[in-house]
Design a protein around this motif. Sequence first.
Motif, short mmCIF file in Angstrom:
data_model
loop_
_atom_site.label_atom_id
_atom_site.label_comp_id
_atom_site.label_asym_id
_atom_site.label_seq_id
_atom_site.Cartn_x
_atom_site.Cartn_y
_atom_site.Cartn_z
N MET A 1 2.04 7.23 -12.16
CA MET A 1 1.38 5.99 -11.83
C MET A 1 2.38 4.94 -11.33
N ILE A 2 3.57 4.90 -11.95
CA ILE A 2 4.59 3.93 -11.55
C ILE A 2 4.99 4.16 -10.09
N ILE A 3 5.15 5.42 -9.71
CA ILE A 3 5.51 5.72 -8.31
C ILE A 3 4.42 5.21 -7.37
N GLY A 4 3.16 5.39 -7.74
CA GLY A 4 2.04 4.91 -6.91
C GLY A 4 2.08 3.40 -6.76
N ILE A 5 2.36 2.68 -7.84
CA ILE A 5 2.44 1.22 -7.79
C ILE A 5 3.60 0.78 -6.90
N ILE A 6 4.73 1.43 -7.05
CA ILE A 6 5.90 1.09 -6.22
C ILE A 6 5.60 1.36 -4.75
N MET A 7 5.00 2.51 -4.46
CA MET A 7 4.69 2.85 -3.06
C MET A 7 3.68 1.85 -2.48
#
Length: 154
Positions: A1-7
């Motif tokens: 989920m963190i990667i999705g938010i960063i992207m």
Amino acid sequence: MIIGIIMAAVAGAFVSLQNVFNSKVNERAGSWITTTLVLGLGFLASFMIGLLVEGKHLFMLDEMKPWYWFSGVIGVGVVVCLVQSIKRLGPTFAISIVMASQLGFAIVSDSLGLLGLKQVPFTGKQFLAVIVIVTGMLVFKMSGKKELKRERTA
């Protein structure tokens, strides 16, 4: 989920940066040349990176629905509308309207399960979120008018 938010955050920054570049090109070249440059150079960059990353698998388009091919045509509308709205409204106000519109359309698309999306029930929290965003846009726009009037009278 963190990667999705960063992207998603990086995508937002890229869109804002691209809009600045697009508006500067539009000042010199006009909307259609700007659109051609943006989408043409985007195609070349995507194609080259796609070939490097995916190789021949780039061309495997199994079971793709025919109407998905029109995404590029929609991109023309995106670029033209963004360039024109920034020209007429300024970058911050135009982009805030674009974001509210994206959120609204995403909620409708999710709620109705449009274009094959998984249907997600519409909630009061989503409605409240849209109201908060639209209210924020109005507060932002109205506060800018007062500042502008003060500058003109000084």
